[in-house]
Design a protein around this motif. Structure first.
Motif, short mmCIF file in Angstrom:
data_model
loop_
_atom_site.label_atom_id
_atom_site.label_comp_id
_atom_site.label_asym_id
_atom_site.label_seq_id
_atom_site.Cartn_x
_atom_site.Cartn_y
_atom_site.Cartn_z
N PHE A 88 0.83 -1.22 0.00
CA PHE A 88 0.00 0.00 0.00
C PHE A 88 0.86 1.27 0.00
N MET A 140 -9.54 3.98 5.67
CA MET A 140 -10.64 4.77 5.12
C MET A 140 -11.97 4.26 5.65
N SER A 141 -12.30 2.99 5.34
CA SER A 141 -13.64 2.47 5.62
C SER A 141 -13.96 2.41 7.11
N VAL A 158 -12.59 -0.02 9.81
CA VAL A 158 -12.86 -1.45 9.66
C VAL A 158 -12.25 -1.94 8.35
N THR A 160 -9.29 -2.83 7.84
CA THR A 160 -7.96 -2.27 7.63
C THR A 160 -6.99 -3.43 7.36
N THR A 161 -6.50 -3.47 6.13
CA THR A 161 -5.69 -4.62 5.70
C THR A 161 -4.29 -4.57 6.29
N PHE A 165 -7.04 -8.91 8.14
CA PHE A 165 -7.73 -7.62 8.11
C PHE A 165 -8.10 -7.27 9.56
N LEU A 212 -15.56 -5.97 -3.77
CA LEU A 212 -15.97 -5.01 -2.74
C LEU A 212 -14.80 -4.09 -2.37
N GLN A 213 -13.66 -4.72 -2.05
CA GLN A 213 -12.51 -3.97 -1.56
C GLN A 213 -12.04 -2.94 -2.60
N GLY A 257 -13.43 -0.31 -3.60
CA GLY A 257 -14.50 0.24 -4.43
C GLY A 257 -15.26 -0.88 -5.10
N THR A 258 -16.57 -0.91 -4.89
CA THR A 258 -17.35 -2.04 -5.41
C THR A 258 -17.57 -1.89 -6.93
N GLU A 316 -20.24 -1.93 -8.60
CA GLU A 316 -21.36 -1.02 -8.93
C GLU A 316 -20.86 0.43 -8.92
N ASN A 333 -20.46 3.10 -12.08
CA ASN A 333 -21.00 4.47 -12.04
C ASN A 333 -19.94 5.49 -12.46
C1 LIG Z 1 -10.97 -7.99 1.88
C2 LIG Z 1 -11.24 -6.53 2.08
C3 LIG Z 1 -10.15 -5.68 2.35
C4 LIG Z 1 -10.37 -4.33 2.56
N1 LIG Z 1 -9.30 -3.52 2.90
C5 LIG Z 1 -9.52 -2.23 3.25
C6 LIG Z 1 -8.45 -1.41 3.72
O1 LIG Z 1 -7.30 -1.82 3.82
N2 LIG Z 1 -8.74 -0.14 4.09
C7 LIG Z 1 -10.00 0.38 4.01
O2 LIG Z 1 -10.18 1.54 4.34
N3 LIG Z 1 -11.05 -0.37 3.56
C8 LIG Z 1 -10.82 -1.66 3.19
N4 LIG Z 1 -11.88 -2.45 2.76
C9 LIG Z 1 -13.24 -1.91 2.76
C10 LIG Z 1 -13.81 -1.65 1.37
O3 LIG Z 1 -13.25 -0.49 0.82
C11 LIG Z 1 -15.34 -1.57 1.52
O4 LIG Z 1 -15.80 -2.87 1.83
C12 LIG Z 1 -16.00 -1.07 0.26
O5 LIG Z 1 -15.73 0.30 0.05
C13 LIG Z 1 -17.52 -1.29 0.28
O6 LIG Z 1 -18.07 -0.76 1.44
P1 LIG Z 1 -19.07 -1.62 2.35
O7 LIG Z 1 -18.38 -2.90 2.66
O8 LIG Z 1 -19.46 -0.74 3.50
O9 LIG Z 1 -20.30 -1.93 1.43
P2 LIG Z 1 -21.49 -0.94 1.06
O10 LIG Z 1 -20.94 0.37 0.68
O11 LIG Z 1 -22.48 -0.97 2.17
O12 LIG Z 1 -22.09 -1.64 -0.20
C14 LIG Z 1 -22.94 -2.80 -0.12
C15 LIG Z 1 -23.48 -3.08 -1.50
O13 LIG Z 1 -24.29 -1.96 -1.93
C16 LIG Z 1 -23.82 -1.48 -3.19
N5 LIG Z 1 -23.90 -0.02 -3.27
C17 LIG Z 1 -23.57 0.87 -2.29
N6 LIG Z 1 -23.73 2.12 -2.74
C18 LIG Z 1 -24.18 2.04 -4.02
C19 LIG Z 1 -24.52 3.02 -5.01
N7 LIG Z 1 -24.44 4.32 -4.77
N8 LIG Z 1 -24.93 2.56 -6.22
C20 LIG Z 1 -25.02 1.22 -6.49
N9 LIG Z 1 -24.71 0.25 -5.56
C21 LIG Z 1 -24.28 0.65 -4.35
C22 LIG Z 1 -22.37 -1.90 -3.27
O14 LIG Z 1 -21.92 -1.97 -4.60
C23 LIG Z 1 -22.40 -3.25 -2.57
O15 LIG Z 1 -22.78 -4.26 -3.45
C24 LIG Z 1 -11.69 -3.81 2.49
C25 LIG Z 1 -12.76 -4.66 2.19
C26 LIG Z 1 -12.55 -6.00 1.99
C27 LIG Z 1 -13.73 -6.89 1.72
#
Ligand SMILES: Cc1cc2nc3c(=O)[nH]c(=O)nc-3n(C[C@H](O)[C@H](O)[C@H](O)COP(=O)(O)OP(=O)(O)OC[C@H]3O[C@@H](n4cnc5c(N)ncnc54)[C@H](O)[C@@H]3O)c2cc1C
Length: 389
Positions: A91, A127-128, A157, A159-160, A209, A367-368, A370-371, A373, A377
């Motif tokens: 990172f 970030m998350s 949460v 945090t990798t 994580f 998911l990680q 940026g998903t 979806e 967008n």
């Molecule tokens: C293995 C792993 C490692 C990670 N490592 C890190 C890290 O090191 N540091 C860090 O900060 N974060 C980390 N993350 C977090 C990751 O960035 C978030 O999981 C991700 O941004 C999605 O957020 P959420 O999990 O809250 O899902 P949500 O945002 O709640 O999304 C849930 C679902 O709803 C959909 N959705 C949400 N909003 C919209 C929209 N506006 N339009 C269409 N669909 C939508 C999403 O696409 C998804 O399918 C990690 C996640 C994972 C799984």
């Protein structure tokens, strides 16, 4: 457009391969999957640093090599091909060093970039939060000014990382401002009093994580990176770098390679699996998708070498390549059948349990960072110019 590599680049790729083959021979590591996230080895990262290969694309004046992003891509591509444990520095090398370079003060650049390059500082990215993932601007962690310090309270949460000694985090500095405007970026030493790191055990059984809690953590004011309350705009750029890389395509390359080998060596009714039309078809399809993904990733590096942060190009590349990785894991479990579900350690387990590890790990890929979806967008609005709603 010329897609070929220069002679120097070809020599560099070979140099990296020779180094990695020697390290495998020495028993430093066994090739694995997802190594950029879960292959934590401070010793290996320091060896990479000694070669001058952390911060390859960072400027020489701060200890980097000042080389191109395509050169860095060649390096990272080989690290992933050989499944080398690169997570500790990944990172920092990919995004934190660049962010400090873009937004940090001269003092911060001189303090942190050389330490990143020497493999002394391993960054986590905070970030998350539990209620702020895709909608990152909803984050609740607060940073309140108090004399020469900011006082942090809140929780991150997912945090990798293990062995991380610093975290690059975002926190709310103006609770009154519109939610995208009152956010700032900070660097915090993870050994500061009030920081608790709690590992999360995930579906693979690993605990790579974490949840990170901040309880009245005092960080000196010179740990603010960039302009106060403008952090959200800095994050957007940082996410473009986070999504840019080859790791989304090649995180499971050792599985792909081992799978192809397995089908050549394993016989069913006297015939190698590789002669089965359905299996050949699946593997050939994966190879086609892999080559397309590789072009998308190289395109991103070329955009960066052209002097701008990749934006919709990274979004497109990550959306495509993480789906490829999922299809690879699915095809591997289909080809291996029930034995493919066994974890490493069982005598019946094929290809070191890489298939089940990838299959389970792959659920998080889209998911990680940026998903899919959200990325689509970005592509729709910024790439195609479609209206946001
Ligand atoms: C293995 C792993 C490692 C990670 N490592 C890190 C890290 O090191 N540091 C860090 O900060 N974060 C980390 N993350 C977090 C990751 O960035 C978030 O999981 C991700 O941004 C999605 O957020 P959420 O999990 O809250 O899902 P949500 O945002 O709640 O999304 C849930 C679902 O709803 C959909 N959705 C949400 N909003 C919209 C929209 N506006 N339009 C269409 N669909 C939508 C999403 O696409 C998804 O399918 C990690 C996640 C994972 C799984």
């Amino acid at each position: 457009m010329d897609f070929s590599f220069t002679e120097e680049q070809k020599k560099f790729r070979q140099e990296v391969r020779d180094f990695l083959e020697e390290e495998i021979r020495l028993g430093t590591f066994t090739p694995s999957v997802d190594v950029w996230m879960t292959g934590n080895s401070p010793e290996f990262s320091r060896k990479v640093a000694q070669k001058g290969w952390i911060g390859l694309a960072l400027p020489k004046e701060y200890g980097g090599q000042g080389r191109s992003n395509v050169d860095r891509l060649i390096l990272t591509e080989e690290m992933l091909r050989y499944g080398a444990p690169t997570a500790c520095h990944w990172f920092a090398d990919r995004q934190v060093g660049r962010s400090i370079l873009a937004h940090g003060t001269e003092e911060q650049k001189k303090e942190f970039i050389p330490k990143i390059v020497r493999g002394e500082v391993f960054f986590a990215v905070g970030m998350s939060e539990p209620e702020a993932g895709s909608d990152l601007a909803s984050l609740q962690t607060k940073a309140v000014e108090d004399g020469d310090y900011y006082v942090l309270n809140g929780q991150k949460v997912w945090t990798t990382g293990q062995f991380r000694n610093y975290i690059y985090l975002v926190a709310r500095t103006d609770p009154e401002a519109p939610k995208h405007r009152g956010i700032s970026e900070f660097i915090a030493d993870l050994s500061l009093p009030g920081i608790t790191v709690r590992p999360l055990v995930v579906i693979t059984g690993e605990a790579e994580f974490n949840e990170v809690f901040f309880d009245d953590v005092r960080v000196p004011k010179n740990c603010l990176i960039g302009e106060k309350n403008r952090g959200f705009y800095q994050i957007i750029e940082q996410l473009d770098y986070e999504r840019s890389g080859i790791e989304r395509l090649m995180g499971n390359y050792p599985l792909f390679e081992a799978l192809v080998q397995f089908t050549k060596e394993t016989k069913l009714s006297g015939k190698p699996l590789s002669q089965e039309p359905l299996i050949r078809n699946k593997l050939a399809q994966l190879q086609i998708e892999f080559e397309v993904g590789r072009l998308l990733v190289y395109r991103v590096a070329m955009v960066m070498d052209g002097g701008r942060a990749p934006n919709w190009e990274s979004a497109m590349s990550k959306a495509y390549t993480t789906e490829f990785e999922k299809r690879l894991a699915n095809s591997a479990t289909e080809i291996l059948g029930p034995y493919g579900q066994l974890v490493d350690g069982s005598k019946y387990c094929p290809i070191r349990g890489l298939a089940v590890r990838s299959y389970l790990g792959s659920k998080g890929y889209s998911l990680q960072g940026g998903t899919t979806e959200i990325l689509k967008n970005i592509l729709a609005t910024r790439g195609l110019g479609l209206p946001s709603k």
